[in-house]
Design a protein around this motif. Structure first.
Motif, mmCIF file in Angstrom:
data_model
loop_
_atom_site.group_PDB
_atom_site.id
_atom_site.type_symbol
_atom_site.label_atom_id
_atom_site.label_comp_id
_atom_site.label_asym_id
_atom_site.label_seq_id
_atom_site.Cartn_x
_atom_site.Cartn_y
_atom_site.Cartn_z
ATOM 1 N N MET A 188 0.826 -1.208 0.000
ATOM 2 C CA MET A 188 0.000 0.000 0.000
ATOM 3 C C MET A 188 0.861 1.259 0.000
ATOM 4 N N ASP A 189 1.964 1.256 0.749
ATOM 5 C CA ASP A 189 2.859 2.420 0.758
ATOM 6 C C ASP A 189 3.473 2.634 -0.622
ATOM 7 N N LEU A 233 2.241 1.687 -3.454
ATOM 8 C CA LEU A 233 1.194 2.104 -4.381
ATOM 9 C C LEU A 233 0.871 3.584 -4.212
ATOM 10 N N ARG A 234 0.781 4.056 -2.953
ATOM 11 C CA ARG A 234 0.530 5.489 -2.737
ATOM 12 C C ARG A 234 1.657 6.336 -3.321
ATOM 13 N N PHE A 235 2.881 5.903 -3.115
ATOM 14 C CA PHE A 235 4.023 6.650 -3.638
ATOM 15 C C PHE A 235 3.979 6.708 -5.165
ATOM 16 N N ASP A 283 6.944 12.877 4.140
ATOM 17 C CA ASP A 283 6.464 11.543 3.803
ATOM 18 C C ASP A 283 7.329 10.437 4.401
ATOM 19 N N VAL A 338 1.288 6.451 -7.084
ATOM 20 C CA VAL A 338 0.167 7.298 -7.513
ATOM 21 C C VAL A 338 0.527 8.769 -7.382
ATOM 22 N N ARG A 339 1.230 9.138 -6.309
ATOM 23 C CA ARG A 339 1.638 10.539 -6.153
ATOM 24 C C ARG A 339 2.573 10.967 -7.280
#
Length: 412
Positions: A234-235, A237-239, A266, A241-242
């Protein structure tokens, strides 16, 4: 000839002629009117015929007006000055002075029998009119040169705007190329890192399901590992997407201090930002290259160098700008496995990653595609704008980007 000069020219013919009709008595006013109309006809033809006939028509007009001065009195010397406005603008330069000499001789011949006062008046008026006409011609030429310079200045202004538009277009192309490269990199990350990790999580989940009935403690341990793996996915994936999201085009989007602030917020690592020299605005293409290189260097330091502190130093000079991105990581490793710098912990490592480095080359330029994919991408972006990229392997590990600075006066 301008509209104002044409009005003055016809006024010098008509006004003295009408005044002469009231001052002097003529035998035939009809003949005087006919002669005046012929003079006006000569003046009108001189302005309509081709330029090669201008000198001949001006000479005919001044001789005819001098004959009218001889026949109808000294007041008719003023209409002859209308021809002076024409031949004073002719070239080459000796021609107007030659015609002026002939004109003055013709007027003196016309008033030869008049009193000395009239002859003096006629000569003085002609000389003053000639001086004013030549001065007016010089002023007109100065105005023409000013208009010409204004046109040249406007042309240069348009060329400057066009060059600025091309530069902005080039900056947009650089940005699009960098974004395309970033998207390819993110897609590989999603496939290689997150995809493989999810496959491993699936296999661990299946193993945990088989283990739980017979060994609950071992099964719960495996479930905890699955949970940790999912949290890391999840981390990541968030990175990713950003990094995919597009921010504002140029205004503040490529600020290095903001990049460090977001990185520290972050990840929780220490960051520092230093500026040397007098800062000045950079072209958008240079801003993009500095920002992309800094972000790539920071990412490599965090992901592969296990850095806990990163710093950026930007040095401004009249001819170039230099950015140094350093970190305290113990090793720098590209994602494809190519090693950039490695601290030799067996030979004097002080625990801060400041031991001797394998290799002995503490600073070297990147040419010919050296290093991994990230460094090659930074080197290609830097070379595209005429800059150089170097790596300093001595602690702290530093990536140095040097870009030439072109001022507007040099571009024009």
């Amino acid at each position: 000839m301008t509209k104002e000069l044409k009005l003055l020219r016809y006024g010098l013919i008509a006004v003295p002629a009408f005044l002469s009709m009231y001052v002097q008595e003529y035998i035939s006013y009809d003949r005087f009117t006919l002669h005046l109309l012929i003079l006006l006809l000569l003046a009108a033809l001189g302005g309509r015929l081709p330029a090669r006939f201008t000198a001949a028509m001006a000479a005919a007009e001044m001789l005819y007006a001098s004959w009218l001065c001889f026949g109808y009195g000294s007041l008719m010397a003023l209409p002859s000055l209308a021809a002076l406005l024409v031949y004073s603008r002719l070239g080459p330069r000796p021609l107007p002075f030659l015609l002026a000499g002939i004109h003055l001789a013709a007027l003196n011949a016309a008033v030869m029998d008049a009193s000395p006062l009239i002859r003096t008046w006629v000569n003085l008026v002609f000389l003053l009119a000639a001086a004013l006409s030549f001065q007016l011609h010089s002023a007109g030429r100065g105005q023409e040169e000013t208009l010409h310079l204004y046109d040249e200045l406007r042309k240069k202004h348009f060329e400057l705007d066009e060059a600025r538009s091309r530069l902005l277009q080039f900056a947009a192309q650089v940005e699009n190329a960098a974004q395309a490269e970033e998207r390819v990199r993110i897609s590989r990350q999603l496939h290689d890192d997150i995809g493989h990790r999810l496959i491993r999580v699936k296999m661990m989940m299946e193993a945990a399901l088989h283990t739980l009935p017979s060994a609950p403690e071992a099964g719960m341990t495996m479930m905890g590992q699955v949970r940790d793996q999912l949290a890391e996915c999840m981390d990541d994936l968030r990175f990713a997407v950003r990094r995919i999201g597009r921010g504002p085009q140029l205004e503040g989007a490529y600020a290095l201090d903001r990049l460090l602030e977001e990185t520290g917020r972050d990840t929780g690592i220490e960051t520092s930002y230093t500026v040397e020299g007098m800062p000045y605005p950079l072209y958008p293409s240079l801003q993009v290259v500095l920002y992309k290189n800094a972000r790539e260097a920071i990412t490599n330091g965090l992901r592969h160098g296990l850095a806990t502190s990163v710093g950026i130093k930007v040095s401004y000079s009249p001819s170039e700008v230099t950015m140094e991105v350093s970190n305290n990581g113990k090793a720098e490793m590209e994602a494809d496995g190519s090693e950039i710098a490695e601290v030799n912990g067996d030979n004097g490592d002080d625990g801060n990653g400041a031991g001797r480095l394998s290799g002995g080359n503490h600073e070297f330029p990147l040419t010919g595609g050296g290093g991994g994919m990230g460094l090659r991408g930074m080197e290609e972006r830097t070379r595209l704008v005429g800059g150089t990229l170097r790596v300093r392997t001595a602690y702290p590990f530093t990536v140095i980007t040097t870009l030439p600075v072109y001022k507007q006066s040099e571009i024009i």
